[in-house]
Scaffold this active site. Sequence first.
Site, short mmCIF file in Angstrom:
data_model
loop_
_atom_site.label_atom_id
_atom_site.label_comp_id
_atom_site.label_asym_id
_atom_site.label_seq_id
_atom_site.Cartn_x
_atom_site.Cartn_y
_atom_site.Cartn_z
CB ALA A 12 -0.94 -0.02 1.21
CB ALA A 13 3.92 2.33 1.60
N GLY A 14 3.48 1.66 -1.83
CA GLY A 14 4.21 1.73 -3.10
C GLY A 14 3.58 2.70 -4.08
N GLY A 17 -0.03 1.83 -5.09
CA GLY A 17 -0.87 2.12 -3.92
C GLY A 17 -1.20 3.59 -3.80
NE ARG A 92 13.42 -10.60 -13.69
CZ ARG A 92 13.57 -11.82 -14.23
NH1 ARG A 92 14.76 -12.32 -14.40
NH2 ARG A 92 12.54 -12.51 -14.62
CG ASN A 105 7.42 -12.11 -6.13
OD1 ASN A 105 6.88 -11.23 -5.48
ND2 ASN A 105 8.36 -11.87 -7.04
N GLY A 130 0.65 -7.69 -8.39
CA GLY A 130 2.11 -7.82 -8.21
C GLY A 130 2.69 -8.91 -9.08
CG ASP A 159 -1.10 -6.54 -20.18
OD1 ASP A 159 -0.04 -5.90 -20.25
OD2 ASP A 159 -1.34 -7.35 -19.27
NE ARG A 162 0.52 -0.75 -20.47
CZ ARG A 162 1.40 -1.36 -19.69
NH1 ARG A 162 1.65 -2.66 -19.84
NH2 ARG A 162 2.04 -0.69 -18.76
CG HIS A 187 1.08 -8.78 -16.71
ND1 HIS A 187 0.77 -7.72 -17.51
CD2 HIS A 187 1.99 -8.34 -15.81
CE1 HIS A 187 1.46 -6.66 -17.11
NE2 HIS A 187 2.22 -7.02 -16.09
P1 NAX Z 1 6.62 -0.40 -5.54
O1 NAX Z 1 7.96 -1.04 -5.41
O2 NAX Z 1 6.50 1.08 -5.66
O3 NAX Z 1 5.68 -0.85 -4.33
C1 NAX Z 1 5.58 -2.17 -3.91
C2 NAX Z 1 5.31 -2.14 -2.43
O4 NAX Z 1 5.09 -3.49 -2.00
C3 NAX Z 1 6.47 -1.59 -1.61
O5 NAX Z 1 6.01 -0.50 -0.81
C4 NAX Z 1 6.91 -2.77 -0.76
O6 NAX Z 1 7.33 -2.38 0.55
C5 NAX Z 1 5.62 -3.58 -0.69
N1 NAX Z 1 5.81 -4.99 -0.35
C6 NAX Z 1 6.85 -5.80 -0.67
N2 NAX Z 1 6.67 -7.01 -0.11
C7 NAX Z 1 5.51 -6.95 0.57
C8 NAX Z 1 4.81 -7.89 1.38
N3 NAX Z 1 5.28 -9.11 1.61
N4 NAX Z 1 3.64 -7.49 1.94
C9 NAX Z 1 3.17 -6.25 1.75
N5 NAX Z 1 3.80 -5.31 1.01
C10 NAX Z 1 4.95 -5.67 0.43
O7 NAX Z 1 5.94 -1.14 -6.81
P2 NAX Z 1 4.69 -0.68 -7.66
O8 NAX Z 1 5.13 0.17 -8.77
O9 NAX Z 1 3.62 -0.19 -6.76
O10 NAX Z 1 4.27 -2.09 -8.31
C11 NAX Z 1 3.77 -3.14 -7.51
C12 NAX Z 1 3.74 -4.44 -8.31
O11 NAX Z 1 2.89 -4.31 -9.44
C13 NAX Z 1 5.09 -4.85 -8.88
O12 NAX Z 1 5.24 -6.26 -8.69
C14 NAX Z 1 4.97 -4.55 -10.34
O13 NAX Z 1 5.82 -5.35 -11.13
C15 NAX Z 1 3.51 -4.88 -10.57
N6 NAX Z 1 2.90 -4.35 -11.79
C16 NAX Z 1 1.95 -5.12 -12.37
C17 NAX Z 1 1.26 -4.71 -13.49
C18 NAX Z 1 0.22 -5.56 -14.09
O14 NAX Z 1 -0.35 -5.14 -15.11
N7 NAX Z 1 -0.11 -6.74 -13.56
C19 NAX Z 1 1.59 -3.41 -14.13
C20 NAX Z 1 2.28 -2.45 -13.23
C21 NAX Z 1 3.30 -3.06 -12.30
O15 NAX Z 1 4.48 -3.24 -13.03
#
Ligand code: NAX
Length: 329
Positions: A12-14, A17, A92, A105, A130, A159, A162, A187
């Site tokens: 949620a802090a990412g 989020g 990664r 993961n 994720g 996707d 897009r 994906h």
């Molecule tokens: P961020 O790195 O900004 O945020 C991810 C957050 O997850 C971080 O705040 C981290 O502390 C937290 N986190 C890590 N492990 C955790 C756990 N065990 N429990 C709770 N929180 C945890 O990434 P962001 O840009 O927000 O992207 C998040 C995910 O979405 C990534 O895996 C990214 O690859 C994926 N995406 C998926 C897409 C899709 O279409 N399916 C597209 C966008 C994005 O690339």
Amino acid sequence: MSTPVKVAVTGAAGQIGYSLLFRIASGELLGKDTPVELRLLEIAPALKTLEGVVMELDDCAFPTLAKVEIGDDPNVIFDGASVALLVGARPRSKGMERGDLLEANGAIFTAQGKALNDHAADDIRVTVTGNPANTNALIAMSNAPDIGSERFSALTRLDHNRAVAQLAAKVGAPVSEVTHMTIWGNHSATQYPDLFHARVGGRNAAEAVGDQAWIEDTFIPTVAKRGAAIIEARGSSSAASAASATIDHTRDWLRGSAQGDWVSMAVRSDGSYGVAEGLMSSFPVTTTAGGGHEIVQGLEIDDFSRGKIDASVAELSDERDAVTQLGLI
Ligand code: NAX
């Protein structure tokens, strides 16, 4: 107003989020008449940042936001959740092999699957954003034996959106005229955005485009590699569009897809279209209000599409073999 619906969001802090939470809190997911309780999961080092985000949520004074809980224990945060948006994942890092990524993961999604199994509400619906989203969803689903597999899905709506935008731009039509778009498979760069069943202004999209070379050499790679193009331009990965797609996906799942159209969702394969049963693969899907979904049946798949679907499904199958060997499912 009715009892608040508990919506859990991980990571949620990412980046995602930061866009997603405000849209859920403002009523875009469940509607303006449904109060929401946000239950936000983060890892301990990110909780302070998350506190700041919660301060901003407070400062928006959203009428639909009833309560916010934050924490780092999925067993607590998933308690009573009716919707879980699993966004947080391990990215990664440099030098990391695919197996390492799946393993890192796997640790997250096995624990979260078990916590959902033990604590979520009976009407839980799980959307995995994720990455690697399809296989993370497979891991969570496999670790939640008491929750029906039809309650797990992974995001391919970004996707899909897009693909809609690229097609609309090519033929000079508004996006609202594009229907029946499908993303098949994973994906990832192997995904197959399908113009042969899509329509634009009611007309077959491939015919409207009338240019097989554009479909093969421009459209498909542009959609499949759009994430990399965003990183190249913006310096960080898609966030607002990914949040928007997560809302679209989950809203349509809970409230029903548009009459006479379908959406793309990765769901557990029942063997349709030759996709091995049990894989979390993207299909054309219709959804009904209340959260049911069905894979659209009876589409004719020509040799070109068959090859593309099979290649993406082969990748999903390899990922499943890898996580099986790691003992994650
Ligand atoms: P961020 O790195 O900004 O945020 C991810 C957050 O997850 C971080 O705040 C981290 O502390 C937290 N986190 C890590 N492990 C955790 C756990 N065990 N429990 C709770 N929180 C945890 O990434 P962001 O840009 O927000 O992207 C998040 C995910 O979405 C990534 O895996 C990214 O690859 C994926 N995406 C998926 C897409 C899709 O279409 N399916 C597209 C966008 C994005 O690339």
